[in-house]
Scaffold this motif. Structure first.
Motif, mmCIF file in Angstrom:
data_model
loop_
_atom_site.group_PDB
_atom_site.id
_atom_site.type_symbol
_atom_site.label_atom_id
_atom_site.label_comp_id
_atom_site.label_asym_id
_atom_site.label_seq_id
_atom_site.Cartn_x
_atom_site.Cartn_y
_atom_site.Cartn_z
ATOM 1 N N SER A 1 19.091 87.146 21.433
ATOM 2 C CA SER A 1 19.619 88.241 20.802
ATOM 3 C C SER A 1 20.998 88.783 21.552
ATOM 4 O O SER A 1 21.907 89.150 20.837
ATOM 5 C CB SER A 1 18.647 89.470 20.868
ATOM 6 O OG SER A 1 17.500 89.114 20.201
ATOM 7 N N ALA A 2 20.940 88.517 22.897
ATOM 8 C CA ALA A 2 22.082 89.163 23.487
ATOM 9 C C ALA A 2 23.397 88.297 23.093
ATOM 10 O O ALA A 2 24.564 88.809 23.169
ATOM 11 C CB ALA A 2 21.829 88.971 25.160
ATOM 12 N N MET A 3 22.949 87.098 23.188
ATOM 13 C CA MET A 3 24.251 86.180 22.817
ATOM 14 C C MET A 3 24.627 86.418 21.366
ATOM 15 O O MET A 3 25.964 86.453 20.997
ATOM 16 C CB MET A 3 23.778 84.696 22.908
ATOM 17 C CG MET A 3 23.302 84.034 24.284
ATOM 18 S SD MET A 3 22.352 82.621 24.209
ATOM 19 C CE MET A 3 23.381 81.681 23.369
ATOM 20 N N ALA A 4 23.925 86.790 20.712
ATOM 21 C CA ALA A 4 24.323 86.962 19.154
ATOM 22 C C ALA A 4 24.925 88.211 18.882
ATOM 23 O O ALA A 4 26.169 88.450 18.492
ATOM 24 C CB ALA A 4 22.988 87.191 18.240
ATOM 25 N N ILE A 5 24.626 89.382 19.949
ATOM 26 C CA ILE A 5 25.307 90.599 19.724
ATOM 27 C C ILE A 5 26.696 90.407 20.588
ATOM 28 O O ILE A 5 27.710 90.929 20.120
ATOM 29 C CB ILE A 5 24.367 91.643 20.649
ATOM 30 C CG1 ILE A 5 23.226 91.825 19.874
ATOM 31 C CG2 ILE A 5 25.514 93.038 20.804
ATOM 32 C CD1 ILE A 5 22.197 92.750 20.636
ATOM 33 N N GLU A 6 26.754 89.734 21.569
ATOM 34 C CA GLU A 6 27.852 89.383 22.184
ATOM 35 C C GLU A 6 28.921 88.649 21.334
ATOM 36 O O GLU A 6 30.057 89.084 21.276
ATOM 37 C CB GLU A 6 27.769 88.477 23.515
ATOM 38 C CG GLU A 6 29.128 88.184 24.474
ATOM 39 C CD GLU A 6 29.789 86.840 23.987
ATOM 40 O OE1 GLU A 6 30.853 86.925 24.285
ATOM 41 O OE2 GLU A 6 29.411 85.992 23.420
ATOM 42 N N ARG A 7 28.636 87.737 20.538
ATOM 43 C CA ARG A 7 29.656 87.207 19.660
ATOM 44 C C ARG A 7 29.910 87.954 18.615
ATOM 45 O O ARG A 7 31.164 87.964 18.035
ATOM 46 C CB ARG A 7 28.932 85.811 18.970
ATOM 47 C CG ARG A 7 28.776 84.757 19.955
ATOM 48 C CD ARG A 7 30.072 84.148 20.376
ATOM 49 N NE ARG A 7 30.635 84.606 21.480
ATOM 50 C CZ ARG A 7 31.782 84.509 21.988
ATOM 51 N NH1 ARG A 7 32.648 83.836 21.130
ATOM 52 N NH2 ARG A 7 32.426 85.062 22.880
ATOM 53 N N THR A 8 29.112 88.979 17.894
ATOM 54 C CA THR A 8 29.265 89.913 16.981
ATOM 55 C C THR A 8 30.472 90.934 17.566
ATOM 56 O O THR A 8 31.379 91.150 16.862
ATOM 57 C CB THR A 8 28.227 90.626 16.577
ATOM 58 O OG1 THR A 8 27.158 89.765 16.049
ATOM 59 C CG2 THR A 8 28.510 91.771 15.492
#
Length: 378
Positions: free
Chosen positions: A142-149
């Motif tokens: 989830s942290a990786m997805a938020i970072e890319r967003t």
């Protein structure tokens, strides 16, 4: 291997007592003792051993390549993403180092937990590792997805505020928070118990203790929430990328490099997300189903399957789901290794070649049609 798995999954062949942490064989079970010993021998242990080696090699190789990419100057723009995926590989590696030796020992002991854990202290430790190193990859994903967003949808804010120090703080917070949650059974909320068929330990869903239901439901809801967050953020990022590609006619060299890096990390992130969903969603869903149906995997095998076929189906699915979840630690690093820039470039070259051939054929067809239309009618 299939014969061994069926033998351990058939309640008619053996009855097991979760309190005694052992298999209590009946007259029919004694007749099959030699078969069980064969299943618990070197043939059965080859499967968890090969899984452990594959996971250790994959995670170690992934961490090495991530470290090399992190030191490259051209990778500065994806340092936060590399730090996240490096933390994911480290988490998977640590989880395997803590749990795989126990699994191998149980297999070598004829799949009898009491021979490996006569004191009963190893079961809570194994369950704690399963809970912690299950939730951590979900939250890191989830942290990786938020970072890319944030990198795609808010590039100016991201470039001015997002630093590797902030990413490291988030990762440390995730590890600390998940560890604190996994330790809840140690203070009385929830329980880690031996699960059917008596070869592994996990969160109890027995409704006789209210704390078990609260802890198990919280674990399942947190896992599903992290999967939903990852999916929604990835969809938002993909939509932003598609919109940007449509609106941009020409781009500078720096912008093209940024888009290439972005696409590479997005493909890797999508791969990790698919692995997380495929490995963990079945287990989280069946946990919630068992909670709502007031059933528990600890009761599996204690009654004949004919009396409660629905419970036995849930038990079989629960066992399959936990095996899928254990594959997550093995597949995560290989997703990163297989979706690296080199292989992506090869894929793009093949795609471009196919596209060029298709376009050339279309252009040739247009030229022929145009020439024929210009011929004088005779």
């Amino acid at each position: 291997m299939e014969h061994c798995a069926l033998l351990n999954a058939t309640p008619a062949a053996a009855m097991w007592d979760p309190n005694m942490s052992n298999v209590v064989a009946g007259e029919r079970g004694r007749g099959n003792s030699s078969s069980r010993a064969e299943c618990g021998g070197s043939v059965s242990v080859a499967f968890p051993l090969s899984m452990m080696i594959t996971g250790l090699v994959g995670n170690s190789l992934a961490m090495l390549l991530i470290y090399r990419s992190y030191r490259e100057k051209e990778s500065k723009r994806k340092h936060s993403f590399l730090l996240c995926i490096g933390a994911l590989a480290l988490t998977d590696l640590t989880g395997q180092l803590l749990t795989s030796p126990i699994v191998i020992s149980v297999y070598r002991a004829g799949r009898q937990w009491s021979r490996v854990d006569p004191s009963g202290h190893l079961c809570p430790f194994f369950g704690l590792c399963m809970a912690m190193f299950g939730l951590c990859p979900l939250f890191i994903g989830s942290a990786m997805a938020i970072e890319r967003t944030l990198a795609i949808r808010c590039p100016h804010w991201y470039s001015s505020h997002m630093r590797t120090g902030a990413t490291a703080t988030v990762l440390l917070t995730i590890w600390g928070a998940v560890l604190a949650f996994a330790l809840m059974p140690m203070v009385g909320l929830g329980q880690y118990t031996l699960q059917w068929p008596g070869t592994w330990c996990f969160i109890s869903t027995d409704d006789r203790t209210p704390g078990n239901i609260v802890f198990a439901a919280t674990f399942a809801c947190l896992g599903l929430l992290s999967l939903a967050t990852t999916l929604s953020c990835n969809l938002a990022t993909i939509r932003a990328l598609v919109t940007r590609c449509k609106s941009r006619v020409s781009a500078s060299q720096a912008s093209r490099q940024w888009e290439r890096i972005t696409m590479e990390t997005m493909v890797q992130l999508m791969g990790v997300m698919c692995v997380l969903c495929a490995c963990w969603a079945p287990l989280l869903v069946i946990m919630l189903k068992m909670i709502f149906n007031h059933t528990s995997a600890e009761r599996c095998g204690l009654t004949p399957a004919a009396q409660n076929s629905e419970l036995q189906k849930d038990c079989n699915f629960f066992l399959t789901a936990i095996r899928l979840a254990s594959l997550n630690q093995i597949l995560d690093p290989w997703v990163y290794l297989l979706l690296r820039q080199i292989l992506l470039r090869k894929f793009c070259q093949v795609a471009n070649a196919v596209s060029s051939c298709s376009n050339d054929g279309h252009k040739e067809q247009v030229i022929i049609l145009t020439t024929e239309s210009r011929k004088p009618e005779g």
